[in-house]
Design a protein around this motif. Structure first.
Motif, PDB file in Angstrom:
ATOM      1  N   MET A   1       1.122  -1.365   0.023  1.00 38.52           N
ATOM      2  CA  MET A   1       0.053  -0.047  -0.042  1.00 38.52           C
ATOM      3  C   MET A   1       0.900   1.124  -0.111  1.00 38.52           C
ATOM      4  N   SER A   2       0.380   2.409  -0.786  1.00 35.18           N
ATOM      5  CA  SER A   2       1.068   3.665  -0.811  1.00 35.18           C
ATOM      6  C   SER A   2       1.329   4.145   0.599  1.00 35.18           C
ATOM      7  N   ILE A   3       2.109   5.207   0.697  1.00 34.83           N
ATOM      8  CA  ILE A   3       1.957   6.190   1.781  1.00 34.83           C
ATOM      9  C   ILE A   3       1.038   7.449   1.407  1.00 34.83           C
ATOM     10  N   GLN A   4       0.627   7.579   2.540  1.00 30.23           N
ATOM     11  CA  GLN A   4      -0.467   8.648   2.749  1.00 30.23           C
ATOM     12  C   GLN A   4      -0.342   9.573   3.865  1.00 30.23           C
ATOM     13  N   VAL A   5       0.048  10.900   3.534  1.00 28.11           N
ATOM     14  CA  VAL A   5       0.571  11.800   4.562  1.00 28.11           C
ATOM     15  C   VAL A   5      -0.693  12.777   4.825  1.00 28.11           C
ATOM     16  N   VAL A   6      -0.944  12.938   6.005  1.00 20.56           N
ATOM     17  CA  VAL A   6      -1.999  13.851   6.769  1.00 20.56           C
ATOM     18  C   VAL A   6      -1.214  15.121   7.526  1.00 20.56           C
ATOM     19  N   PHE A   7      -1.369  16.214   7.064  1.00 13.78           N
ATOM     20  CA  PHE A   7      -0.834  17.277   7.548  1.00 13.78           C
ATOM     21  C   PHE A   7      -1.875  18.077   8.565  1.00 13.78           C
ATOM     22  N   VAL A   8      -1.717  18.469   9.795  1.00 17.26           N
ATOM     23  CA  VAL A   8      -2.295  19.216  10.710  1.00 17.26           C
ATOM     24  C   VAL A   8      -1.762  20.583  11.211  1.00 17.26           C
ATOM     25  N   HIS A   9      -2.185  21.708  10.839  1.00 12.64           N
ATOM     26  CA  HIS A   9      -1.614  22.990  10.913  1.00 12.64           C
ATOM     27  C   HIS A   9      -1.451  23.608  12.471  1.00 12.64           C
ATOM     28  N   GLY A  10      -0.842  24.465  12.455  1.00 13.47           N
ATOM     29  CA  GLY A  10      -0.695  25.213  13.922  1.00 13.47           C
ATOM     30  C   GLY A  10      -1.751  26.424  14.257  1.00 13.47           C
ATOM     31  N   ILE A  11      -1.644  26.958  15.443  1.00 19.51           N
ATOM     32  CA  ILE A  11      -2.734  27.633  15.779  1.00 19.51           C
ATOM     33  C   ILE A  11      -2.624  29.171  14.904  1.00 19.51           C
ATOM     34  N   ARG A  12      -3.788  29.801  14.718  1.00 17.65           N
ATOM     35  CA  ARG A  12      -3.982  30.851  13.877  1.00 17.65           C
ATOM     36  C   ARG A  12      -3.961  30.810  12.536  1.00 17.65           C
ATOM     37  N   THR A  13      -3.374  29.838  11.743  1.00 16.43           N
ATOM     38  CA  THR A  13      -3.029  29.618  10.369  1.00 16.43           C
ATOM     39  C   THR A  13      -4.112  28.529   9.857  1.00 16.43           C
ATOM     40  N   SER A  14      -3.885  27.928   8.841  1.00 20.06           N
ATOM     41  CA  SER A  14      -4.630  26.722   8.421  1.00 20.06           C
ATOM     42  C   SER A  14      -3.907  25.929   7.364  1.00 20.06           C
ATOM     43  N   ALA A  55     -11.748  15.085  16.152  1.00 24.30           N
ATOM     44  CA  ALA A  55     -12.537  14.245  15.296  1.00 24.30           C
ATOM     45  C   ALA A  55     -12.044  14.610  13.741  1.00 24.30           C
ATOM     46  N   THR A  56     -11.733  15.834  13.496  1.00 22.47           N
ATOM     47  CA  THR A  56     -11.094  16.172  12.306  1.00 22.47           C
ATOM     48  C   THR A  56      -9.894  15.319  11.728  1.00 22.47           C
ATOM     49  N   ILE A  57      -9.021  15.368  12.912  1.00 22.30           N
ATOM     50  CA  ILE A  57      -7.734  14.677  12.671  1.00 22.30           C
ATOM     51  C   ILE A  57      -8.058  13.181  12.479  1.00 22.30           C
ATOM     52  N   ASP A  58      -8.735  12.486  13.191  1.00 28.91           N
ATOM     53  CA  ASP A  58      -9.414  11.009  12.947  1.00 28.91           C
ATOM     54  C   ASP A  58      -9.923  10.750  11.536  1.00 28.91           C
ATOM     55  N   ARG A  59     -10.887  11.805  11.255  1.00 27.82           N
ATOM     56  CA  ARG A  59     -11.507  11.434  10.097  1.00 27.82           C
ATOM     57  C   ARG A  59     -10.518  11.604   8.618  1.00 27.82           C
ATOM     58  N   ALA A  60      -9.556  12.313   8.823  1.00 29.82           N
ATOM     59  CA  ALA A  60      -8.745  12.516   7.555  1.00 29.82           C
ATOM     60  C   ALA A  60      -7.580  11.374   7.860  1.00 29.82           C
ATOM     61  N   VAL A  61      -7.145  10.729   8.928  1.00 35.01           N
ATOM     62  CA  VAL A  61      -6.399   9.591   9.150  1.00 35.01           C
ATOM     63  C   VAL A  61      -7.018   8.289   8.733  1.00 35.01           C
ATOM     64  N   ARG A  62      -8.257   8.316   9.210  1.00 35.91           N
ATOM     65  CA  ARG A  62      -8.945   6.929   8.616  1.00 35.91           C
ATOM     66  C   ARG A  62      -9.336   6.820   7.186  1.00 35.91           C
ATOM     67  N   ASP A  63      -9.446   7.921   6.585  1.00 34.13           N
ATOM     68  CA  ASP A  63     -10.002   8.104   5.124  1.00 34.13           C
ATOM     69  C   ASP A  63      -8.592   7.906   4.623  1.00 34.13           C
ATOM     70  N   ALA A  64      -7.288   8.463   4.976  1.00 34.85           N
ATOM     71  CA  ALA A  64      -5.962   7.839   4.537  1.00 34.85           C
ATOM     72  C   ALA A  64      -5.759   6.621   4.484  1.00 34.85           C
ATOM     73  N   ALA A  65      -5.925   6.027   5.684  1.00 31.28           N
ATOM     74  CA  ALA A  65      -5.446   4.873   6.149  1.00 31.28           C
ATOM     75  C   ALA A  65      -6.403   3.447   5.073  1.00 31.28           C
ATOM     76  N   ALA A  66      -7.485   4.106   4.648  1.00 27.94           N
ATOM     77  CA  ALA A  66      -8.132   2.923   3.712  1.00 27.94           C
ATOM     78  C   ALA A  66      -7.525   3.011   2.622  1.00 27.94           C
ATOM     79  N   ARG A  67      -6.596   3.781   2.194  1.00 33.52           N
ATOM     80  CA  ARG A  67      -5.619   3.581   0.715  1.00 33.52           C
ATOM     81  C   ARG A  67      -4.403   3.331   0.976  1.00 33.52           C
ATOM     82  N   GLY A  68      -3.995   3.365   2.282  1.00 32.92           N
ATOM     83  CA  GLY A  68      -2.519   3.224   2.336  1.00 32.92           C
ATOM     84  C   GLY A  68      -1.821   3.166   4.022  1.00 32.92           C
TER      85      GLY A  68
END
Length: 244
Positions: A1-14, A55-68
């Motif tokens: 399975m391929s590598i899937q990267v999930v990024f989480v930003h810092g405070i004030r930015t996006s 929950a936002t992080i969890d959705r992104a991680v689990r969505d990515a984990a379904a692909r890699g």
């Protein structure tokens, strides 16, 4: 399975703060996504709630984990939230983690001082935007200078978000991190004080300090950060090839 990267930003930015990293990975054919936390970026109208952020992080991680295989990357507040997420007692599908500019426990006098300064800036007519713009102009290269502001600044969410961090038991969460792990700090990063504690709690981790770099390491030294990102991706790719 391929590598899937999930990024989480810092405070004030996006999510826009990760533009250089997203472009770099796209050039390499590696799938990646950057989330907007509540109260930030495209979700500026929402209140910041800790549970919703997790929950936002969890959705992104689990969505990515379904692909890699998932590499989770968090900066500053996003790094602290990602530590709490990846270090949960019931571990999520995170195969590797990069914590950038987040080796500090958000509590006590340090957190109180940070919140005090944030409130003082918010009391200014422009909420400190003029000073922020000047600092970024003086420290960030042309190629990434606009990225932190592109999604807007979440001034109104800042104090609530900072206060919520005190509810986290990050020392316990850090200790539970068992995946390949990199702590990446700038030499002049204000969140470096407890990097050796984080290193002791995760003896299998690597601590990387980038010279002549501040807290905004991803934008200040994008090529260096991208090279370290490549190391993490290559490590997970190699691990995937090992017999189970």
């Amino acid at each position: 399975m391929s590598i899937q990267v999930v990024f989480v930003h810092g405070i004030r930015t996006s999510a826009t703060m990760w533009r250089a990293q997203l472009a770099h990975l796209a050039d390499r054919g590696i799938a990646a996504t950057a989330v907007d936390l509540p109260g930030h970026g495209t979700r500026m109208a929402e209140p910041f709630v800790l549970g919703s952020a997790m929950a936002t992080i969890d959705r992104a991680v689990r969505d990515a984990a379904a692909r890699g295989t998932v590499l989770l990357v968090g900066h500053s507040m996003g790094g602290l939230l990602s530590i709490a997420y990846a270090g949960a007692e019931d571990p999520p599908p995170v195969a590797g983690f990069i914590g950038a500019s987040c080796t500090a426990l958000p509590r006590g006098a340090g957190l109180a001082a940070y919140r005090f300064l944030a409130r003082r800036f918010n009391s200014l007519p422009d909420k400190g935007l003029w000073l922020t713009t000047r600092v970024l102009a003086a420290t960030l290269p042309d190629e990434t200078r606009a990225d932190f502001a592109a999604g807007g600044y979440a001034f109104d969410a800042q104090d609530v978000a900072l206060a919520s961090l005190a509810a986290l038991d990050l020392a316990a969460d850090v200790h539970r991190l068992r995946m390949p792990l990199w702590w990446i700090n700038g030499q002049f990063d204000q969140l470096r004080p407890q990097e050796l504690l984080f290193r002791r709690l995760t003896p299998h981790s690597e601590l990387i300090v980038v010279p002549r770099t501040s807290h905004l390491i991803t934008a200040m030294r994008p090529r260096v950060f991208n090279a370290l990102l490549d190391v993490a991706v290559a490590t997970l790719e190699q691990d995937a090839l090992q017999p189970s």
